[in-house]
Design a protein around this motif. Structure first.
Motif, mmCIF file in Angstrom:
data_model
loop_
_atom_site.group_PDB
_atom_site.id
_atom_site.type_symbol
_atom_site.label_atom_id
_atom_site.label_comp_id
_atom_site.label_asym_id
_atom_site.label_seq_id
_atom_site.Cartn_x
_atom_site.Cartn_y
_atom_site.Cartn_z
ATOM 1 N N GLU A 91 0.841 -1.202 0.000
ATOM 2 C CA GLU A 91 0.000 0.000 0.000
ATOM 3 C C GLU A 91 0.876 1.251 0.000
ATOM 4 N N ARG A 97 -4.680 -0.908 -2.331
ATOM 5 C CA ARG A 97 -5.327 -0.134 -1.280
ATOM 6 C C ARG A 97 -6.107 -1.100 -0.402
ATOM 7 N N ARG A 98 -6.137 -0.791 0.866
ATOM 8 C CA ARG A 98 -6.863 -1.608 1.843
ATOM 9 C C ARG A 98 -8.086 -0.826 2.281
ATOM 10 N N GLU A 99 -9.230 -1.482 2.238
ATOM 11 C CA GLU A 99 -10.471 -0.830 2.659
ATOM 12 C C GLU A 99 -11.290 -1.802 3.482
ATOM 13 N N ARG A 100 -11.960 -1.276 4.498
ATOM 14 C CA ARG A 100 -12.881 -2.097 5.281
ATOM 15 C C ARG A 100 -14.032 -2.538 4.383
ATOM 16 N N SER A 101 -14.447 -3.775 4.546
ATOM 17 C CA SER A 101 -15.578 -4.287 3.786
ATOM 18 C C SER A 101 -16.844 -3.550 4.209
ATOM 19 N N ARG A 102 -17.666 -3.208 3.239
ATOM 20 C CA ARG A 102 -18.936 -2.548 3.553
ATOM 21 C C ARG A 102 -19.910 -3.523 4.213
ATOM 22 N N VAL A 108 -11.071 -6.746 5.891
ATOM 23 C CA VAL A 108 -10.368 -5.758 5.071
ATOM 24 C C VAL A 108 -10.226 -6.331 3.667
#
Length: 162
Positions: A91, A97-102, A108
């Motif tokens: 990253e 990119r790391r994003e929290r799951s909706r 992540v």
């Protein structure tokens, strides 16, 4: 003792002391080959700015698209303690990119950045150059992969069952 029809032949009688020789250790042969592959991949991936574990992550993402960290770890047989720092470095390098799951805040999801996606075109020659370096035919490599997959399953079952 003879084998049943269609069964593999009985292994030849080999003294235990002979089996203890380093030259007869399958694990050592795999270790030596793994080290040789590591050196080859360091060279092949240098221009891409990737380490071998980073390359494996990129292969998963190029093939499957955005993935939860857990799924990447399962696919690559890596635990989160190894994978998390690796993904943080990727990253920071602008590849993922790391994003929290909706749908699940605990999960992540890792996705490629535009730069990570573009890197795929530059990586296209890596598998062919590695294949050429092995000195094996494509058929031999496929056969070796099959044997190694069966070995991995058998060893996993031996560990889980014992």
């Amino acid at each position: 003792m003879t084998s049943a029809p269609g069964a593999p032949p009985d292994p030849p009688a080999v003294p235990d002391a002979e089996l203890l020789r380093l030259d007869h250790q399958v694990c050592f042969s795999l270790h030596a080959a793994s080290r040789a592959f590591g050196g080859l991949y360091r060279q092949a991936l240098k221009d891409l700015g990737l380490t071998y574990p980073q390359y494996l992550v990129m292969l998963v993402l190029w093939e499957e698209g955005p993935q939860p960290v857990k799924a990447i770890g399962e696919r690559l047989h890596l635990d989160s303690g190894t994978l998390s720092p690796l993904l943080k470095r990727m990253e920071a390098a602008g590849l993922v990119r790391r994003e929290r799951s909706r749908s699940d805040e605990r999960s992540v999801v890792i996705d490629l950045t535009d730069a990570g996606g573009r890197l795929r075109d530059r990586a296209l020659g890596v598998p062919r150059s590695v294949l050429a370096a092995t000195g094996l035919s494509l058929e031999e490599v496929i056969g070796l992969q099959d044997v190694l997959a069966r070995l991995t399953v058998a060893l996993g079952e031996a560990v889980d069952g014992g």
